[in-house]
Design a protein around this motif. Structure first.
Motif, mmCIF file in Angstrom:
data_model
loop_
_atom_site.group_PDB
_atom_site.id
_atom_site.type_symbol
_atom_site.label_atom_id
_atom_site.label_comp_id
_atom_site.label_asym_id
_atom_site.label_seq_id
_atom_site.Cartn_x
_atom_site.Cartn_y
_atom_site.Cartn_z
ATOM 1 N N MET A 285 -17.606 -4.136 -25.998
ATOM 2 C CA MET A 285 -16.159 -4.293 -26.134
ATOM 3 C C MET A 285 -15.810 -5.286 -27.245
ATOM 4 S SD MET A 285 -15.068 -4.372 -22.113
ATOM 5 C CE MET A 285 -13.352 -4.674 -22.518
ATOM 6 N N VAL A 286 -16.556 -6.384 -27.323
ATOM 7 C CA VAL A 286 -16.312 -7.366 -28.385
ATOM 8 C C VAL A 286 -16.571 -6.745 -29.755
ATOM 9 C CG1 VAL A 286 -17.127 -9.532 -29.387
ATOM 10 C CG2 VAL A 286 -16.785 -9.359 -26.914
ATOM 11 N N ALA A 287 -17.654 -5.971 -29.865
ATOM 12 C CA ALA A 287 -17.968 -5.325 -31.137
ATOM 13 C C ALA A 287 -16.865 -4.348 -31.543
ATOM 14 C CB ALA A 287 -19.311 -4.598 -31.031
ATOM 15 N N MET A 288 -16.349 -3.593 -30.572
ATOM 16 C CA MET A 288 -15.245 -2.678 -30.868
ATOM 17 C C MET A 288 -14.032 -3.440 -31.376
ATOM 18 S SD MET A 288 -15.372 0.037 -27.691
ATOM 19 C CE MET A 288 -13.790 0.694 -28.219
ATOM 20 N N MET A 289 -13.711 -4.553 -30.733
ATOM 21 C CA MET A 289 -12.549 -5.334 -31.141
ATOM 22 C C MET A 289 -12.728 -5.868 -32.561
ATOM 23 S SD MET A 289 -11.074 -8.885 -29.531
ATOM 24 C CE MET A 289 -12.533 -9.753 -30.144
ATOM 25 N N VAL A 290 -13.914 -6.385 -32.869
ATOM 26 C CA VAL A 290 -14.157 -6.948 -34.199
ATOM 27 C C VAL A 290 -14.051 -5.863 -35.265
ATOM 28 C CG1 VAL A 290 -15.901 -8.020 -35.675
ATOM 29 C CG2 VAL A 290 -15.567 -8.851 -33.330
ATOM 30 N N VAL A 291 -14.623 -4.693 -35.002
ATOM 31 C CA VAL A 291 -14.574 -3.599 -35.968
ATOM 32 C C VAL A 291 -13.135 -3.148 -36.191
ATOM 33 C CG1 VAL A 291 -15.211 -1.191 -36.361
ATOM 34 C CG2 VAL A 291 -16.914 -2.804 -35.516
ATOM 35 N N LEU A 292 -12.382 -3.011 -35.113
ATOM 36 C CA LEU A 292 -10.991 -2.582 -35.247
ATOM 37 C C LEU A 292 -10.163 -3.607 -36.015
ATOM 38 C CD1 LEU A 292 -10.360 -1.070 -31.689
ATOM 39 C CD2 LEU A 292 -10.579 0.179 -33.844
ATOM 40 N N LEU A 293 -10.385 -4.887 -35.733
ATOM 41 C CA LEU A 293 -9.654 -5.924 -36.457
ATOM 42 C C LEU A 293 -10.024 -5.928 -37.938
ATOM 43 C CD1 LEU A 293 -9.735 -8.921 -33.958
ATOM 44 C CD2 LEU A 293 -7.750 -7.556 -34.626
ATOM 45 N N TRP A 294 -11.300 -5.714 -38.234
ATOM 46 C CA TRP A 294 -11.732 -5.668 -39.635
ATOM 47 C C TRP A 294 -11.078 -4.491 -40.356
ATOM 48 C CZ3 TRP A 294 -14.665 -2.033 -42.412
ATOM 49 C CH2 TRP A 294 -15.065 -2.450 -43.691
ATOM 50 N N ILE A 295 -11.064 -3.327 -39.697
ATOM 51 C CA ILE A 295 -10.431 -2.147 -40.305
ATOM 52 C C ILE A 295 -8.947 -2.401 -40.523
ATOM 53 C CG2 ILE A 295 -9.818 0.268 -39.932
ATOM 54 C CD1 ILE A 295 -12.462 0.589 -38.431
ATOM 55 N N GLY A 296 -8.293 -2.966 -39.503
ATOM 56 C CA GLY A 296 -6.863 -3.223 -39.624
ATOM 57 C C GLY A 296 -6.534 -4.228 -40.714
ATOM 58 N N HIS A 297 -7.368 -5.257 -40.834
ATOM 59 C CA HIS A 297 -7.109 -6.262 -41.873
ATOM 60 C C HIS A 297 -7.325 -5.673 -43.257
ATOM 61 C CE1 HIS A 297 -6.522 -10.246 -43.454
ATOM 62 N NE2 HIS A 297 -7.656 -10.173 -44.114
ATOM 63 N N ARG A 298 -8.317 -4.816 -43.399
ATOM 64 C CA ARG A 298 -8.550 -4.172 -44.695
ATOM 65 C C ARG A 298 -7.416 -3.217 -45.054
ATOM 66 N NH1 ARG A 298 -13.575 -4.938 -47.430
ATOM 67 N NH2 ARG A 298 -12.692 -3.316 -48.744
ATOM 68 N N MET A 299 -6.852 -2.558 -44.057
ATOM 69 C CA MET A 299 -5.804 -1.568 -44.316
ATOM 70 C C MET A 299 -4.429 -2.198 -44.477
ATOM 71 S SD MET A 299 -6.918 1.478 -41.676
ATOM 72 C CE MET A 299 -5.440 2.423 -42.085
ATOM 73 N N PHE A 300 -4.112 -3.195 -43.641
ATOM 74 C CA PHE A 300 -2.739 -3.680 -43.576
ATOM 75 C C PHE A 300 -2.588 -5.156 -43.923
ATOM 76 C CE2 PHE A 300 -3.185 -0.399 -40.191
ATOM 77 C CZ PHE A 300 -2.462 0.595 -40.822
ATOM 78 N N ASP A 301 -3.689 -5.917 -44.009
ATOM 79 C CA ASP A 301 -3.617 -7.363 -44.214
ATOM 80 C C ASP A 301 -2.786 -7.991 -43.100
ATOM 81 O OD1 ASP A 301 -3.719 -9.930 -45.070
ATOM 82 O OD2 ASP A 301 -2.532 -9.647 -46.885
ATOM 83 N N LEU A 302 -3.432 -8.257 -41.973
ATOM 84 C CA LEU A 302 -2.732 -8.729 -40.785
ATOM 85 C C LEU A 302 -2.091 -10.098 -40.968
ATOM 86 C CD1 LEU A 302 -5.232 -7.588 -37.996
ATOM 87 C CD2 LEU A 302 -3.221 -6.402 -38.901
ATOM 88 N N THR A 303 -2.460 -10.833 -42.022
ATOM 89 C CA THR A 303 -1.814 -12.129 -42.257
ATOM 90 C C THR A 303 -0.328 -11.952 -42.610
ATOM 91 O OG1 THR A 303 -2.496 -12.069 -44.591
ATOM 92 C CG2 THR A 303 -3.950 -13.203 -43.022
ATOM 93 N N LYS A 304 0.068 -10.747 -43.032
ATOM 94 C CA LYS A 304 1.478 -10.499 -43.328
ATOM 95 C C LYS A 304 2.347 -10.609 -42.087
ATOM 96 C CE LYS A 304 0.690 -7.460 -47.310
ATOM 97 N NZ LYS A 304 0.907 -6.103 -47.863
ATOM 98 N N LEU A 305 1.713 -10.531 -40.920
ATOM 99 C CA LEU A 305 2.481 -10.619 -39.673
ATOM 100 C C LEU A 305 3.161 -11.970 -39.543
ATOM 101 C CD1 LEU A 305 3.156 -9.068 -37.076
ATOM 102 C CD2 LEU A 305 1.141 -10.106 -36.025
#
Length: 310
Positions: A285-305
């Protein structure tokens, strides 16, 4: 002339210091004030990052009768992937994905409506209404759904009174549908809050321009609003997805016999004293979360939030 220049320089010094942010002054502070920054950081490392790292380590330990011992084996992962647990895990992923989709369809339009239609002074008050349910225990909120979703519950009575059904439906409680309903009601406020947080970065004139050019609601949402709010939508989706996988209270209270998600699998493994298996499921579950966060940050740059607060 030199004295005047010196005086001007001394007068300019406080003004330059005043431009420094609170955090810059805090980092440069050599006194007790710096503890305000370091104590939370140390707390997160000790009680969050280190336990997560130990979860990965313990997942390859060897099982003993009542605990586990140091070693290196993938037996726990083999027990997970070569048993019926993987089917329950995949079903929980499907349920979590459906929960995210429904939460988006219900929650994000609310965030857009609040940001676009309500006065500025009333927007945060409206969002607060969606946060208030989290002040009530999760157990109470979920258990309170039983009288609503049951065969003789409020929902079935309403459907029969409206003539939409001839007899009570059993699909709402102790079924996968009941699990999804419980998860949506549990995590919908996060979609509203994160969506609104992202929408605060959208200038108000964007809505006016869309109205002036005659853009329809669906076209505006698809081409303008959703792309601009993508970081907030993705952050809320990750939070809802991960928590839907791990919150075992929902299937226990609303799913009926045999209902299970990843959190239920972990709890059952701990009850059976199979701690490496529990750690292996948690590590996945932790690995899934890290991968999803990495994909999301690469796609959307989550710091913009966080841009509305800059």
């Amino acid at each position: 002339m030199t004295t005047a220049q010196s005086g001007e320089g001394d007068a300019a010094l406080p003004r330059s210091n005043s431009k420094r942010s609170f955090w810059q002054n805090l980092v440069d502070d050599e006194g007790p004030g710096k503890l305000v920054l370091w104590i939370p950081l140390v707390f997160m490392v000790v009680f969050f990052l280190i336990p997560l790292a130990l979860t990965l380590v313990w997942s390859v330990f060897e099982r003993t009768m009542f605990w586990m011992e140091p070693g290196f084996t993938f037996a726990a992962y083999g027990d997970f992937f070569n048993s019926g647990r993987i089917d329950s895990f995949l079903n929980s992923i499907k349920s979590a994905a459906i929960t995210v989709a429904i939460a988006f369809c219900l929650g994000f339009p609310i965030a857009v409506f609040v940001r676009r239609s309500l006065p500025v002074h009333a927007q945060h008050q409206a969002i607060l209404l969606f946060i208030l349910p989290f002040m009530i225990s999760e157990v109470i909120r979920l258990f309170a759904l039983r009288p609503v979703l049951g065969r003789n519950g409020i929902l079935n009575d309403a459907l029969m009174s409206l003539g939409l059904v001839d007899e009570p439906l059993s699909v709402f409680l102790f079924t996968p549908t009941g699990v999804v309903i419980g998860e949506v009601l549990s995590f919908l406020p996060f979609m509203v809050f994160c969506g609104f947080l992202a929408m605060e970065a959208v200038p108000g004139y964007v809505f006016e321009l869309c109205d002036d050019i005659g853009s329809g609601l669906v076209s505006t949402m698809r081409r303008v609003i959703i792309p601009l709010a993508a970081p907030g939508i993705f952050a809320a989706s990750i939070f809802i997805f991960v928590n839907s996988l791990g919150l075992f209270l929902v299937p226990d209270l609303l799913g009926g016999p045999g209902a299970a998600n990843a959190g239920t699998l972990v709890v059952n493994a701990i009850a059976a004293l199979d701690f490496p298996l529990a750690m292996a499921i948690a590590a996945i579950m932790v690995a899934m979360m890290v991968v999803l966060l990495w994909i999301g940050h690469r796609m959307f740059d989550l710091t913009k939030l966080l841009e509305p607060f800059k």
